[in-house]
Design a protein around this motif. Structure first.
Motif, PDB file in Angstrom:
ATOM      1  N   SER A   1      12.547  28.743  35.761  1.00  0.00           N
ATOM      2  CA  SER A   1      13.418  28.589  36.926  1.00  0.00           C
ATOM      3  C   SER A   1      13.222  29.724  37.926  1.00  0.00           C
ATOM      4  O   SER A   1      13.238  29.503  39.147  1.00  0.00           O
ATOM      5  CB  SER A   1      14.883  28.514  36.500  1.00  0.00           C
ATOM      6  OG  SER A   1      15.395  29.785  36.103  1.00  0.00           O
ATOM      7  N   LYS A   2      13.016  30.933  37.429  1.00  0.00           N
ATOM      8  CA  LYS A   2      12.850  32.065  38.339  1.00  0.00           C
ATOM      9  C   LYS A   2      11.471  32.067  38.994  1.00  0.00           C
ATOM     10  O   LYS A   2      11.328  32.489  40.151  1.00  0.00           O
ATOM     11  CB  LYS A   2      13.117  33.377  37.599  1.00  0.00           C
ATOM     12  CG  LYS A   2      14.582  33.554  37.200  1.00  0.00           C
ATOM     13  CD  LYS A   2      15.524  33.481  38.400  1.00  0.00           C
ATOM     14  CE  LYS A   2      16.966  33.797  38.024  1.00  0.00           C
ATOM     15  NZ  LYS A   2      17.878  33.754  39.180  1.00  0.00           N
ATOM     16  N   ALA A   3      10.465  31.581  38.280  1.00  0.00           N
ATOM     17  CA  ALA A   3       9.147  31.406  38.910  1.00  0.00           C
ATOM     18  C   ALA A   3       9.259  30.385  40.040  1.00  0.00           C
ATOM     19  O   ALA A   3       8.705  30.572  41.132  1.00  0.00           O
ATOM     20  CB  ALA A   3       8.122  30.958  37.875  1.00  0.00           C
ATOM     21  N   ALA A   4       9.983  29.304  39.785  1.00  0.00           N
ATOM     22  CA  ALA A   4      10.187  28.279  40.808  1.00  0.00           C
ATOM     23  C   ALA A   4      10.969  28.833  41.995  1.00  0.00           C
ATOM     24  O   ALA A   4      10.664  28.527  43.157  1.00  0.00           O
ATOM     25  CB  ALA A   4      10.916  27.080  40.210  1.00  0.00           C
ATOM     26  N   LEU A   5      11.977  29.665  41.716  1.00  0.00           N
ATOM     27  CA  LEU A   5      12.787  30.216  42.800  1.00  0.00           C
ATOM     28  C   LEU A   5      11.974  31.136  43.696  1.00  0.00           C
ATOM     29  O   LEU A   5      12.133  31.115  44.922  1.00  0.00           O
ATOM     30  CB  LEU A   5      13.989  30.969  42.223  1.00  0.00           C
ATOM     31  CG  LEU A   5      14.904  31.645  43.255  1.00  0.00           C
ATOM     32  CD1 LEU A   5      15.434  30.654  44.276  1.00  0.00           C
ATOM     33  CD2 LEU A   5      16.051  32.362  42.549  1.00  0.00           C
ATOM     34  N   THR A   6      11.089  31.929  43.107  1.00  0.00           N
ATOM     35  CA  THR A   6      10.254  32.808  43.925  1.00  0.00           C
ATOM     36  C   THR A   6       9.325  31.995  44.816  1.00  0.00           C
ATOM     37  O   THR A   6       9.165  32.300  46.013  1.00  0.00           O
ATOM     38  CB  THR A   6       9.449  33.776  43.037  1.00  0.00           C
ATOM     39  OG1 THR A   6      10.355  34.501  42.200  1.00  0.00           O
ATOM     40  CG2 THR A   6       8.667  34.765  43.875  1.00  0.00           C
ATOM     41  N   MET A   7       8.726  30.941  44.270  1.00  0.00           N
ATOM     42  CA  MET A   7       7.884  30.075  45.092  1.00  0.00           C
ATOM     43  C   MET A   7       8.700  29.373  46.170  1.00  0.00           C
ATOM     44  O   MET A   7       8.266  29.252  47.323  1.00  0.00           O
ATOM     45  CB  MET A   7       7.164  29.051  44.210  1.00  0.00           C
ATOM     46  CG  MET A   7       6.281  28.083  45.002  1.00  0.00           C
ATOM     47  SD  MET A   7       4.995  28.913  45.974  1.00  0.00           S
ATOM     48  CE  MET A   7       3.801  29.275  44.679  1.00  0.00           C
ATOM     49  N   LEU A   8       9.883  28.917  45.805  1.00  0.00           N
ATOM     50  CA  LEU A   8      10.765  28.286  46.790  1.00  0.00           C
ATOM     51  C   LEU A   8      11.062  29.252  47.937  1.00  0.00           C
ATOM     52  O   LEU A   8      11.078  28.856  49.111  1.00  0.00           O
ATOM     53  CB  LEU A   8      12.066  27.857  46.107  1.00  0.00           C
ATOM     54  CG  LEU A   8      13.104  27.141  46.976  1.00  0.00           C
ATOM     55  CD1 LEU A   8      12.598  25.773  47.411  1.00  0.00           C
ATOM     56  CD2 LEU A   8      14.422  27.007  46.203  1.00  0.00           C
ATOM     57  N   THR A   9      11.272  30.505  47.595  1.00  0.00           N
ATOM     58  CA  THR A   9      11.537  31.523  48.613  1.00  0.00           C
ATOM     59  C   THR A   9      10.390  31.620  49.603  1.00  0.00           C
ATOM     60  O   THR A   9      10.613  31.685  50.819  1.00  0.00           O
ATOM     61  CB  THR A   9      11.767  32.895  47.940  1.00  0.00           C
ATOM     62  OG1 THR A   9      12.885  32.805  47.060  1.00  0.00           O
ATOM     63  CG2 THR A   9      12.019  33.976  48.976  1.00  0.00           C
ATOM     64  N   THR A  10       9.159  31.636  49.106  1.00  0.00           N
ATOM     65  CA  THR A  10       8.011  31.749  50.014  1.00  0.00           C
ATOM     66  C   THR A  10       7.898  30.527  50.916  1.00  0.00           C
ATOM     67  O   THR A  10       7.483  30.634  52.072  1.00  0.00           O
ATOM     68  CB  THR A  10       6.688  31.943  49.245  1.00  0.00           C
ATOM     69  OG1 THR A  10       6.350  30.752  48.516  1.00  0.00           O
ATOM     70  CG2 THR A  10       6.781  33.120  48.278  1.00  0.00           C
ATOM     71  N   GLN A  11       8.263  29.356  50.400  1.00  0.00           N
ATOM     72  CA  GLN A  11       8.196  28.144  51.210  1.00  0.00           C
ATOM     73  C   GLN A  11       9.281  28.132  52.287  1.00  0.00           C
ATOM     74  O   GLN A  11       9.023  27.735  53.433  1.00  0.00           O
ATOM     75  CB  GLN A  11       8.332  26.913  50.308  1.00  0.00           C
ATOM     76  CG  GLN A  11       7.168  26.742  49.340  1.00  0.00           C
ATOM     77  CD  GLN A  11       5.837  26.551  50.058  1.00  0.00           C
ATOM     78  OE1 GLN A  11       5.648  25.577  50.777  1.00  0.00           O
ATOM     79  NE2 GLN A  11       4.924  27.488  49.870  1.00  0.00           N
TER      80      GLN A  11
END
Length: 232
Positions: A159-169
């Motif tokens: 979930s935190k890996a996904a959140l970091t990627m979501l942040t960049t998007q």
């Protein structure tokens, strides 16, 4: 006057972030799911409480409407609410386990961000801070010298890996809004049974810095209290 909304502000990192930002002069709206705990925390902080359950669309919409009616603008949104989920043997993990964690840690951020975007766009310097984790960094979780490498928590780390990627998007797509992710580090909170060596003050250093830095500081970054975090 800087208006800041923080999810999960009734304890731990959210509470300490609220306390420190109030000391910086921010007007803080403390968001929390539990009304009793949220009201008590807000009263202790000198903040205004607004109920928000980031897993519930109607609750998130109602929170944004409440802020629109009272403050009319949000300058800083801190997406802090999070859950840990199961740890240990991945073989025992179920789809429901993972969905429950993702619903708070990733989809909850999407819900809150979408609901508060109209208020952020009224700000002259809008900022979103997503509280991620080094536990979502491939680099850190594969480094034997790091504490992140010794933990098996599949749903949380994913979930935190996904959140970091979501942040960049979001950083790429939301023009005029700074969107960054903070890694608090291994901090003593309820999430880890207060086993972390850092205090909550140390754990909020990166969050507070991202929430108070100047407009030209940059977007799409993942930082901890020491600087940029490697996450790939």
């Amino acid at each position: 006057m800087t208006i800041t909304f923080i999810t999960g502000a009734n304890k731990g990192l959210g509470y300490e972030t609220a306390r420190r930002l109030i000391a910086f002069g921010h007007t803080v709206i403390a968001g929390a799911r539990d009304p009793e705990r949220g009201e008590a925390a807000a009263a202790a902080l000198g903040a205004r409480f607004v109920r928000i359950d980031v897993t519930d669309d109607a609750s998130v919409a109602a929170a944004a409407a409440d802020v629109a009616a009272h403050e009319g603008v949000v300058d800083v949104l801190v997406n802090n609410a999070g859950v840990h989920g199961p740890h240990g043997d991945p073989g025992a993990l179920t789809g429901a386990d993972v969905l429950a964690v993702l619903d708070v840690n990733v989809v909850g951020v999407v819900r809150a961000t979408a609901a508060f975007l109209p208020l952020l766009r009224r700000s002259q310097d809008p900022v979103i801070v997503n509280v991620s984790s080094g536990m979502g960094s491939i680099a850190l979780t594969q480094d034997p010298s790091r504490p992140e490498s010794s933990v098996v928590a599949p749903a949380y780390t994913a979930s935190k890996a996904a959140l970091t990627m979501l942040t960049t998007q979001y950083a790429k797509g939301l023009k005029g809004i700074r969107v960054n992710a903070a890694d608090p580090g291994y901090t003593a909170t309820d999430l880890n049974g207060h086993s972390g060596p850092q205090t909550v003050t140390e754990g909020t250093d990166a969050i507070v810095r991202l929430a108070t830095e100047p407009p030209d500081a940059g977007t799409g970054r993942f930082v901890d209290r020491h600087g940029p975090v490697a996450w790939s």
